[in-house]
Design a protein around this motif. Structure first.
Motif, PDB file in Angstrom:
ATOM      1  N   ARG A 108       0.805  -1.220   0.000  1.00  0.00           N
ATOM      2  CA  ARG A 108       0.000   0.000   0.000  1.00  0.00           C
ATOM      3  C   ARG A 108       0.842   1.276   0.000  1.00  0.00           C
ATOM      4  N   TYR A 109       1.922   1.306   0.766  1.00  0.00           N
ATOM      5  CA  TYR A 109       2.735   2.518   0.890  1.00  0.00           C
ATOM      6  C   TYR A 109       4.163   2.347   0.383  1.00  0.00           C
ATOM      7  N   ILE A 110       4.452   1.295  -0.374  1.00  0.00           N
ATOM      8  CA  ILE A 110       5.838   1.019  -0.769  1.00  0.00           C
ATOM      9  C   ILE A 110       6.437   2.127  -1.628  1.00  0.00           C
ATOM     10  N   ARG A 111       5.675   2.750  -2.497  1.00  0.00           N
ATOM     11  CA  ARG A 111       6.231   3.835  -3.324  1.00  0.00           C
ATOM     12  C   ARG A 111       6.690   5.006  -2.456  1.00  0.00           C
ATOM     13  N   VAL A 112       5.874   5.377  -1.484  1.00  0.00           N
ATOM     14  CA  VAL A 112       6.228   6.472  -0.572  1.00  0.00           C
ATOM     15  C   VAL A 112       7.480   6.105   0.214  1.00  0.00           C
ATOM     16  N   MET A 113       7.530   4.862   0.692  1.00  0.00           N
ATOM     17  CA  MET A 113       8.687   4.405   1.478  1.00  0.00           C
ATOM     18  C   MET A 113       9.959   4.427   0.626  1.00  0.00           C
ATOM     19  N   ARG A 114       9.860   3.997  -0.608  1.00  0.00           N
ATOM     20  CA  ARG A 114      11.037   3.991  -1.484  1.00  0.00           C
ATOM     21  C   ARG A 114      11.491   5.408  -1.828  1.00  0.00           C
ATOM     22  N   THR A 115      10.554   6.318  -1.942  1.00  0.00           N
ATOM     23  CA  THR A 115      10.906   7.721  -2.181  1.00  0.00           C
ATOM     24  C   THR A 115      11.657   8.286  -0.974  1.00  0.00           C
ATOM     25  N   GLU A 116      11.169   7.980   0.229  1.00  0.00           N
ATOM     26  CA  GLU A 116      11.839   8.432   1.457  1.00  0.00           C
ATOM     27  C   GLU A 116      13.240   7.819   1.543  1.00  0.00           C
ATOM     28  N   GLN A 117      13.362   6.548   1.172  1.00  0.00           N
ATOM     29  CA  GLN A 117      14.662   5.874   1.208  1.00  0.00           C
ATOM     30  C   GLN A 117      15.646   6.550   0.260  1.00  0.00           C
ATOM     31  N   ALA A 118      15.209   6.894  -0.938  1.00  0.00           N
ATOM     32  CA  ALA A 118      16.087   7.545  -1.914  1.00  0.00           C
ATOM     33  C   ALA A 118      16.605   8.876  -1.372  1.00  0.00           C
ATOM     34  N   LYS A 119      15.748   9.625  -0.714  1.00  0.00           N
ATOM     35  CA  LYS A 119      16.162  10.908  -0.126  1.00  0.00           C
ATOM     36  C   LYS A 119      17.205  10.702   0.970  1.00  0.00           C
ATOM     37  N   ALA A 120      16.957   9.717   1.851  1.00  0.00           N
ATOM     38  CA  ALA A 120      17.898   9.436   2.941  1.00  0.00           C
ATOM     39  C   ALA A 120      19.241   8.959   2.388  1.00  0.00           C
ATOM     40  N   ARG A 121      19.200   8.115   1.369  1.00  0.00           N
ATOM     41  CA  ARG A 121      20.435   7.605   0.749  1.00  0.00           C
ATOM     42  C   ARG A 121      21.206   8.754   0.110  1.00  0.00           C
ATOM     43  N   ASP A 122      20.500   9.637  -0.607  1.00  0.00           N
ATOM     44  CA  ASP A 122      21.154  10.777  -1.257  1.00  0.00           C
ATOM     45  C   ASP A 122      21.824  11.698  -0.239  1.00  0.00           C
ATOM     46  N   LYS A 123      21.233  11.820   0.936  1.00  0.00           N
ATOM     47  CA  LYS A 123      21.797  12.665   1.996  1.00  0.00           C
ATOM     48  C   LYS A 123      22.850  11.929   2.827  1.00  0.00           C
ATOM     49  N   GLY A 124      22.989  10.622   2.640  1.00  0.00           N
ATOM     50  CA  GLY A 124      23.964   9.837   3.402  1.00  0.00           C
ATOM     51  C   GLY A 124      23.617   9.735   4.875  1.00  0.00           C
ATOM     52  N   LEU A 125      22.331   9.630   5.183  1.00  0.00           N
ATOM     53  CA  LEU A 125      21.896   9.575   6.581  1.00  0.00           C
ATOM     54  C   LEU A 125      22.106   8.187   7.194  1.00  0.00           C
ATOM     55  N   ARG A 126      22.618   8.143   8.393  1.00  0.00           N
ATOM     56  CA  ARG A 126      22.802   6.947   9.213  1.00  0.00           C
ATOM     57  C   ARG A 126      23.199   5.681   8.460  1.00  0.00           C
ATOM     58  N   ILE A 127      22.268   4.767   8.216  1.00  0.00           N
ATOM     59  CA  ILE A 127      22.651   3.499   7.589  1.00  0.00           C
ATOM     60  C   ILE A 127      23.241   3.709   6.199  1.00  0.00           C
ATOM     61  N   TRP A 128      22.984   4.847   5.616  1.00  0.00           N
ATOM     62  CA  TRP A 128      23.493   5.168   4.280  1.00  0.00           C
ATOM     63  C   TRP A 128      24.800   5.955   4.352  1.00  0.00           C
ATOM     64  N   SER A 129      25.336   6.185   5.542  1.00  0.00           N
ATOM     65  CA  SER A 129      26.527   7.029   5.716  1.00  0.00           C
ATOM     66  C   SER A 129      27.833   6.298   5.425  1.00  0.00           C
ATOM     67  N   GLY A 130      27.805   4.963   5.403  1.00  0.00           N
ATOM     68  CA  GLY A 130      29.021   4.199   5.179  1.00  0.00           C
ATOM     69  C   GLY A 130      29.856   4.026   6.441  1.00  0.00           C
ATOM     70  N   ARG A 131      29.318   4.391   7.573  1.00  0.00           N
ATOM     71  CA  ARG A 131      30.039   4.208   8.833  1.00  0.00           C
ATOM     72  C   ARG A 131      29.097   3.674   9.905  1.00  0.00           C
ATOM     73  N   CYS A 132      29.661   3.209  10.986  1.00  0.00           N
ATOM     74  CA  CYS A 132      28.891   2.663  12.099  1.00  0.00           C
ATOM     75  C   CYS A 132      28.595   3.766  13.119  1.00  0.00           C
ATOM     76  N   ASP A 133      27.509   3.609  13.842  1.00  0.00           N
ATOM     77  CA  ASP A 133      27.209   4.560  14.909  1.00  0.00           C
ATOM     78  C   ASP A 133      28.053   4.224  16.141  1.00  0.00           C
ATOM     79  N   ALA A 134      27.977   5.054  17.147  1.00  0.00           N
ATOM     80  CA  ALA A 134      28.788   4.894  18.361  1.00  0.00           C
ATOM     81  C   ALA A 134      28.345   3.715  19.217  1.00  0.00           C
ATOM     82  N   PHE A 135      27.114   3.236  19.056  1.00  0.00           N
ATOM     83  CA  PHE A 135      26.592   2.185  19.927  1.00  0.00           C
ATOM     84  C   PHE A 135      26.990   0.784  19.490  1.00  0.00           C
ATOM     85  N   SER A 136      27.413   0.602  18.261  1.00  0.00           N
ATOM     86  CA  SER A 136      27.685  -0.746  17.749  1.00  0.00           C
ATOM     87  C   SER A 136      29.105  -1.192  17.995  1.00  0.00           C
TER      88      SER A 136
END
Length: 173
Positions: free
Chosen positions: A145-173
């Motif tokens: 039902r919402y997969i297109r919206v979710m994929r659009t949000e994912q593309a934006k996050a990937r383009d910005k290099g946010l968290r899991i898309w940053s290529g690095r680990c966070d401090a907690f792992s």
């Protein structure tokens, strides 16, 4: 007579406004505006991880495990697991209302109920996790039902290099 009429007009305005306010006020238990009509209200009992919670669908009902439709957050021991779980914890405080909407498949192969999830303010938790780089968009069988919206949000996050898309680990792992 005019003086009496002048004094009584403001009083009439106040008296007639009170019932209108009472009639138009939303009940405290009403869902936030903008949610789909078929949402089901539940209460958050426990946060399991970034994309799984436990809820109580009825006040005295059993606890039910819910897997969010849309996001796939990192698993325990992986980079960004703690951050994604904490984000879900902040969006869905234990003891507070949560709104659930099912799609085609009711359960996954682990027996968890599958729902799209909104918090008490009407924020789509799935979309929020993906938008801010805490999760990838995941198509879970025929629940699209919402997969297109979710994929659009994912593309934006990937383009910005946010968290899991940053290529690095966070401090907690």
């Amino acid at each position: 007579m005019r003086r009496l009429l002048r004094l009584s007009l403001p009083a009439c305005a106040v008296l007639t406004a009170v019932p209108l306010t009472v009639l138009t006020a939303a009940p405290a238990s009403a869902a936030p505006s903008g949610l789909p009509k078929a949402v089901r209200k539940a209460t958050v009992v426990r946060i399991v991880d970034g994309d799984t919670i436990e809820v109580r669908l009825r006040k005295d009902g059993p606890v039910v495990r819910v897997r969010f439709l849309g996001p796939d957050t990192p698993e325990r021991g992986r980079c960004w697991f703690e951050a994604a779980t904490e984000r879900t914890r902040r969006l869905l405080p234990v003891g507070k209302a949560v709104y659930l909407l099912r799609d085609e498949d009711v359960k996954d192969h682990y027996g968890r109920r599958l729902f799209y999830v909104w918090n008490r303010e009407g924020v789509s938790v799935s979309r929020n996790l993906i938008r801010h780089g805490f999760a990838k968009a995941l198509l879970y069988r025929s629940n699209d039902r919402y997969i297109r919206v979710m994929r659009t949000e994912q593309a934006k996050a990937r383009d910005k290099g946010l968290r899991i898309w940053s290529g690095r680990c966070d401090a907690f792992s």
